[in-house]
Design an enzyme around this catalytic site. Structure first.
Site, PDB file in Angstrom:
ATOM      1  N   ASP B  33      12.469  -0.708 -51.558  1.00  0.00           N
ATOM      2  CA  ASP B  33      11.285  -0.487 -52.895  1.00  0.00           C
ATOM      3  C   ASP B  33      10.469   0.221 -52.667  1.00  0.00           C
ATOM      4  O   ASP B  33       9.321   0.590 -53.622  1.00  0.00           O
ATOM      5  CB  ASP B  33      10.914  -2.012 -53.692  1.00  0.00           C
ATOM      6  CG  ASP B  33      11.777  -2.808 -54.077  1.00  0.00           C
ATOM      7  OD1 ASP B  33      12.307  -1.995 -55.441  1.00  0.00           O
ATOM      8  OD2 ASP B  33      12.239  -4.070 -53.780  1.00  0.00           O
ATOM      9  N   HIS B  34      10.109   0.632 -51.043  1.00  0.00           N
ATOM     10  CA  HIS B  34       8.352   1.276 -50.770  1.00  0.00           C
ATOM     11  C   HIS B  34       9.440   2.061 -49.574  1.00  0.00           C
ATOM     12  O   HIS B  34       9.219   1.957 -48.803  1.00  0.00           O
ATOM     13  CB  HIS B  34       7.991   0.168 -50.033  1.00  0.00           C
ATOM     14  CG  HIS B  34       6.969   0.371 -49.605  1.00  0.00           C
ATOM     15  ND1 HIS B  34       6.446   1.699 -48.132  1.00  0.00           N
ATOM     16  CD2 HIS B  34       5.544   0.643 -50.194  1.00  0.00           C
ATOM     17  CE1 HIS B  34       4.773   1.595 -48.571  1.00  0.00           C
ATOM     18  NE2 HIS B  34       4.185   1.136 -49.310  1.00  0.00           N
ATOM     19  N   PHE B  35       9.340   3.668 -50.657  1.00  0.00           N
ATOM     20  CA  PHE B  35       9.319   4.149 -51.465  1.00  0.00           C
ATOM     21  C   PHE B  35      11.239   4.236 -52.326  1.00  0.00           C
ATOM     22  O   PHE B  35      11.811   4.651 -51.773  1.00  0.00           O
ATOM     23  CB  PHE B  35       8.658   5.278 -52.163  1.00  0.00           C
ATOM     24  CG  PHE B  35       6.851   4.659 -51.264  1.00  0.00           C
ATOM     25  CD1 PHE B  35       6.057   4.002 -52.657  1.00  0.00           C
ATOM     26  CD2 PHE B  35       6.959   5.607 -50.519  1.00  0.00           C
ATOM     27  CE1 PHE B  35       4.927   3.967 -51.965  1.00  0.00           C
ATOM     28  CE2 PHE B  35       5.087   5.077 -50.174  1.00  0.00           C
ATOM     29  CZ  PHE B  35       4.168   4.320 -50.409  1.00  0.00           C
TER      30      PHE B  35
END
Lengths: 128, 156
Positions: B33-35
């Site tokens: 999710d990051h990223f």
């Protein structure tokens, strides 16, 4: 060699600029740490650590910022310092100016005692 | 699940210095999710890794009897990023320690190259200046956590 008051002030200013992320010109002698410079309770511990390092001194717990008064019913009644409490805090903080506080010893105004000048007076007494 | 962001201690000198490492892997969900499409370790979690390295170093001094809480991030600067496949190295040094708390200085390296500086302040919260009460149980250094530290040889 003993430090001059100006030298102490400059060091204190630098310490507060670092600890509280304030601008140097905000740090005047009359500025209060909480009201004017935005210090929170945890910052007081940070300031103690930084002053110890900066001036190479030891600051025993409660000596600069007394921390054992507010929970004592003999010293505080209905949100105000009793005469006994006032004597106690004056004795504990010879480095602070009590002129205004004596007229209205409201516990919420206790933090007004912690000014930049209070710090300078305290440091001056330690490095003398 | 326990919130642990270091894999292992390499050095542990009581009251002075600790060095821990963390291997980054794509098995870690947060990196997806990051990223999306460009996984990098979030700097806030790098700070958490340093806080754990330094917090354990501080806690060990008082035999894990104090509740050591991260009170302030005094400084955190990063010159680079850390990505999956790389290894973070946290080097923490105790600067000062008193009844009320402690300060530490620290360096972060990625694959041996300097990557950041993280200086922290911890509170022994039962001795807080506000006089607040906290639960008697040590919710920072639980038994489960201490058994983990023993496997790291970081605690007695």
């Amino acid at each position: 060699m003993a430090m001059s008051r100006e030298e102490i002030f400059e060091n204190v200013r630098e310490t507060l600029v670092d600890a509280l992320a304030v601008e140097p010109d905000e740090v005047t002698e009359d500025a209060t740490l909480t009201g004017d410079l935005g210090a929170e309770s945890i910052d007081f511990l940070d300031i103690v650590f930084r002053l110890e390092k900066s001036f190479n001194i030891k600051i025993p717990r409660g000596e600069l910022f007394p921390d054992d008064l507010l929970n004592n019913p003999e010293y505080v009644e209905n949100g105000k310092f009793t005469s006994q409490g006032l004597e106690r805090i004056k004795g504990a903080m010879p480095h602070a100016d009590f002129t205004d506080f004596e007229n209205d010893p409201d516990v919420n105004k206790m933090t007004d005692l912690f000014t930049v000048k209070t710090l300078i007076n305290y440091i001056e007494s330690k490095v003398a | 699940m326990r919130w642990i962001w270091i894999d292992k201690f390499l050095e542990f000198e009581s009251g002075k210095r600790a060095v821990a490492i963390k291997n980054l892997t794509l098995a870690e969900e947060h990196l997806h999710d990051h990223f999306p499409g460009y996984p990098v370790m979030p700097p806030c979690l790098i700070i958490e890794g340093m806080a754990q390295t330094a917090g354990i170093l501080v806690g060990e001094v008082r035999d894990f009897q104090e509740k050591v809480i991260l009170a302030k991030v005094k400084r955190a600067t990063f010159d680079g990023i850390a990505r999956p496949g790389q290894q973070l190295r946290y080097e923490a040094d105790v600067e000062s320690i008193t009844d009320q708390g402690a300060t530490t200085t620290g360096k972060v390296l990625v694959d041996g190259e300097p990557m950041g500086v993280i200086d922290l302040m911890f509170s022994h919260i039962d001795h807080n200046v506000s006089g607040l009460d906290f639960p008697e149980e040590n919710f920072v250094f639980t038994e489960e956590f201490k058994s983990l530290l023993r496997t790291y040889h970081a605690a007695r």
